[in-house]
Design an enzyme around this catalytic site. Sequence first.
Site, mmCIF file in Angstrom:
data_model
loop_
_atom_site.group_PDB
_atom_site.id
_atom_site.type_symbol
_atom_site.label_atom_id
_atom_site.label_comp_id
_atom_site.label_asym_id
_atom_site.label_seq_id
_atom_site.Cartn_x
_atom_site.Cartn_y
_atom_site.Cartn_z
ATOM 1 N N SER A 118 0.827 -1.209 0.000
ATOM 2 C CA SER A 118 0.000 0.000 0.000
ATOM 3 C C SER A 118 0.857 1.253 0.000
ATOM 4 C CB SER A 118 -0.888 -0.005 1.248
ATOM 5 O OG SER A 118 -1.492 1.257 1.447
ATOM 6 N N TYR A 142 -2.183 0.462 10.030
ATOM 7 C CA TYR A 142 -2.360 -0.253 8.768
ATOM 8 C C TYR A 142 -1.107 -0.127 7.906
ATOM 9 C CZ TYR A 142 -3.686 -1.026 3.920
ATOM 10 O OH TYR A 142 -3.695 -1.452 2.608
ATOM 11 N N LYS A 146 1.966 -3.033 6.634
ATOM 12 C CA LYS A 146 2.432 -3.274 5.269
ATOM 13 C C LYS A 146 3.944 -3.053 5.155
ATOM 14 C CE LYS A 146 -1.544 -4.272 3.295
ATOM 15 N NZ LYS A 146 -1.790 -5.580 2.665
#
Length: 324
Positions: A118, A142, A146
């Site tokens: 991402s 989040y 990643k």
Amino acid sequence: MTKPKILITGGCGYIGSHVAKLLTKKGYQVVIIDNLSATGKKIPYGKIYPIDLSEEKEIIKVLKEEKPEAVMHFAASIVVPESVAYPLKYYRNNVENTLKLLSAMEKVGIRKFVFSSSAAVYGIPDTVPVPEEAPLNPINPYGRTKAMIEEILKDLSEAGSLDYIALRYFNVAGADPEGELGPAYNQPTHLIIRALKTAKREYPYLEIYGTDYPTSDGTCIRDYIHVMDLAKAHLLALEYLMSNGKSLVLNCGYGIGFSVKEVVKTVKKVTNIDFKVVETERRPGDPPVLIADNKKIKTILSWEPEFQSLETIIKHAWDWEQKF
């Protein structure tokens, strides 16, 4: 010549399902692991195992039985505000479960891996459009999950046990132009889907989170990529790896940014429906501007997008939404 078998985790989800369809159409054998938590629905492509990635023994069983030559990993929790509120959920599902998948692959001897990363790994980048070489400085859990997985993949690659491509997505939107697949989240949080559902009167109004960002109209600017162009990037990444390509990290975006207000205006134009918009406070973890420098993916994978127009992206998503 028979094309290899590919395992897709999260293959019944939004992006995974479009990749599963494209690979099937191109002659690949597709096997899917998906706990169906995001959609609750199976798709008409591939052989589906409804198991969770926390079950490493079950993953090993599937890998031994199906013998895929590569794994494409989409399964993850993806909602930024939720990651801020419940970080442990994200570290467990995104990092711990990915480790279990990689461990299972190593035990069975599978070494080709395409990872769904991402643009959130960049945080608030100093350079826009942001190149792959920019420092990783995620500003929410989040994004940190990643970035952690990317570091793990890099270490495995340097140890000689894995060849991988990490694709850093920018804002994925749109739907299958043939109308067969589309966004299927139980609780959608993405702007375009929320706006379309507001146009359908499923929500009384659309919230804009923050109008005081340092941008032309005060709202966040994002690079929106059509899900089928992203699926094509995965196919090219897979073919590159299967041809003994070296491990890589690549941005997936168009290099064009649209503000939240511009997206809302385009949704109203495409649907020909006006709807109420409420401006509210910023959400935690949202950078002001994220636009991809996509020169690398175009050069290395010869990737050329087909659905670059924001109106086309929104029209395909609207066509899909009207089915329900």
